[in-house]
Scaffold this active site. Structure first.
Site, short mmCIF file in Angstrom:
data_model
loop_
_atom_site.label_atom_id
_atom_site.label_comp_id
_atom_site.label_asym_id
_atom_site.label_seq_id
_atom_site.Cartn_x
_atom_site.Cartn_y
_atom_site.Cartn_z
CD GLU A 189 3.48 26.33 62.71
OE1 GLU A 189 2.78 26.23 63.26
OE2 GLU A 189 3.85 25.60 61.92
CD GLU A 299 -0.60 28.52 62.62
OE1 GLU A 299 -0.69 27.23 62.79
OE2 GLU A 299 0.10 28.78 62.05
#
Length: 410
Positions: A189, A299
């Protein structure tokens, strides 16, 4: 907006908790789900579509006594997932997820040894293996990218060298164990960069992406160097906020200008935080064409119940269902089916898969997002426990949910 999906409750969750209070651990959802929902149809996707799951918590859960069941029979959870069509496991790895005195930080205590263990289990069950290298001792996301202990005093050139040497160690350990990853994420991320402050992607002197690119190149180079002639690996670069096209264009434009060599664009998409599915489709279609790279939802998750399995409030309570998806097993399955088919519909076959985040994280005592030591390390003091139990693909007692049938082939 800072989003720390595993640690900080959104205003919506806080409000709903004040109304509902903490649920009993003896919820009715702790029983096997009725066979009435067993007719859930598989997603209609290409034969080589990645149907992945992040199972980084499993080694810790099993150590703490978690058990998993299919048709009333206790089984290896990886075998259950394989039976349902899952074809890829994702494992995060932290550098040293414990204090100098050896106290674990929690969150699965995601060590290199545990990643290798699960990589072997993936290959043993005919699955592929994605390694997610965080370059931190604990959780990383857009709101936090802490350097590992012992790296804090390195100057920038030393930090670049450390990224290379550490990545080399990680890959050599996999080689020695006989389990090479099929895909590797360099960083996790990365919206705001990595290894703060040197690797931060904004708020500096205008050379932020020059530094970030050097760090990424150091990691990517060592990953690629670990593979012998005839072997191959795919490199993923991964951002959160899948519905934010401006963010993805900004970040990947800067990375592309600096000739960072990668293969796949990864996105986190939690629908209750990251915007409508229509925006995700627009973003996937745009960036796949703009960079001519495959795209993966790295995700995602959705709740099957609004009940809670332990003392920690759920990250998503389900008080306000997303885009009409009911917070039920059927609703969870329909969301999962729809997001898979949305990705698969990307132009030129560039939507290649999804990973469901922590489908096996049962509310087992001790399987906490962070210990007291972990909370102190991040300076993020919240209740211990599992805020994700209502978004698993197993019920609170470990029975596989029919929603996992979505992964099966037609």
């Amino acid at each position: 907006m800072k989003i720390t999906k595993r640690f900080t409750l959104s205003a919506l969750v806080v409000a709903s908790v004040l109304v509902a209070g903490c649920q009993s651990t003896e919820s009715t959802d702790a029983q096997p789900v009725s066979s009435a929902v067993n007719q859930i149809a598989p997603a209609k996707v290409s034969d080589n579509f990645i149907k992945g799951v992040d199972v980084s918590m499993i080694p810790e859960l099993e150590k703490l006594g978690a058990k998993y069941y299919q048709d009333g029979k206790q089984m290896d959870p990886v075998a259950i997932m394989a039976d349902h069509g899952v074809n890829y496991l994702r494992m995060r790895v932290w550098v040293n997820p414990q204090t100098l005195q050896g106290k674990a930080y929690g969150g699965g205590n995601s060590t290199l040894e545990r990643a290798i263990e699960m990589g072997k289990r993936a290959h043993d069950h005919g699955m592929k293996y994605l390694l997610d290298i965080h370059y931190s001792d604990f959780w990383t996301d857009p709101g936090k990218q802490f350097k590992p202990k012992g790296w804090e005093k390195l100057n920038f050139d030393q930090l670049v060298s450390k990224v290379a040497s550490y990545t080399d160690e990680v890959m050599k350990a996999h080689r020695d164990a006989g389990v090479m990853p099929d895909m590797v994420q360099v960083g996790n991320e990365l919206n705001s960069g990595m290894l703060w402050p040197e690797g931060k992607s904004w708020g500096g002197d205008g050379h932020e992406f020059d530094r970030l690119a050097k760090l990424l190149k150091a990691g990517i180079g060592e990953v690629k160097a670990a593979y012998k002639k005839g072997e191959s690996v795919k490199i993923m670069l991964h951002l959160a906020k899948a519905g934010d096209n401006g963010l993805f264009r900004w970040w990947f434009d800067e990375i592309t200008k600096r000739h960072v060599d990668y293969d796949i664009i990864g996105m986190s998409y939690y629908p209750y935080w990251h915007g409508p599915m229509a925006k995700v489709k627009e973003n996937i279609d745009d960036i796949a064409a703009r960079y001519n790279k495959p795209v993966i939802i790295a995700e995602t998750a959705y709740a099957y119940t609004s009940k809670n399995g332990d003392q920690l409030e759920n990250s998503f309570t389900g008080e306000t269902p997303f885009e009409g998806y009911p917070v039920t097993v059927q609703g969870q399955a329909q969301y999962l089916k729809d997001i898979m088919e949305l990705v698969n519909s990307a132009p030129n076959h560039l939507g290649i898969g999804i990973f469901y985040w922590e489908p096996a994280w049962l509310p087992v005592p001790g399987a906490t997002w962070a210990t007291q030591e972990g909370m102190a390390y991040t300076d993020d003091h919240w209740k211990p426990g599992n805020s994700w139990d209502n978004q698993a693909l197993f019920d609170f007692k470990g029975n596989v949910l029919p929603s996992m049938n979505v992964f099966k082939s037609e």
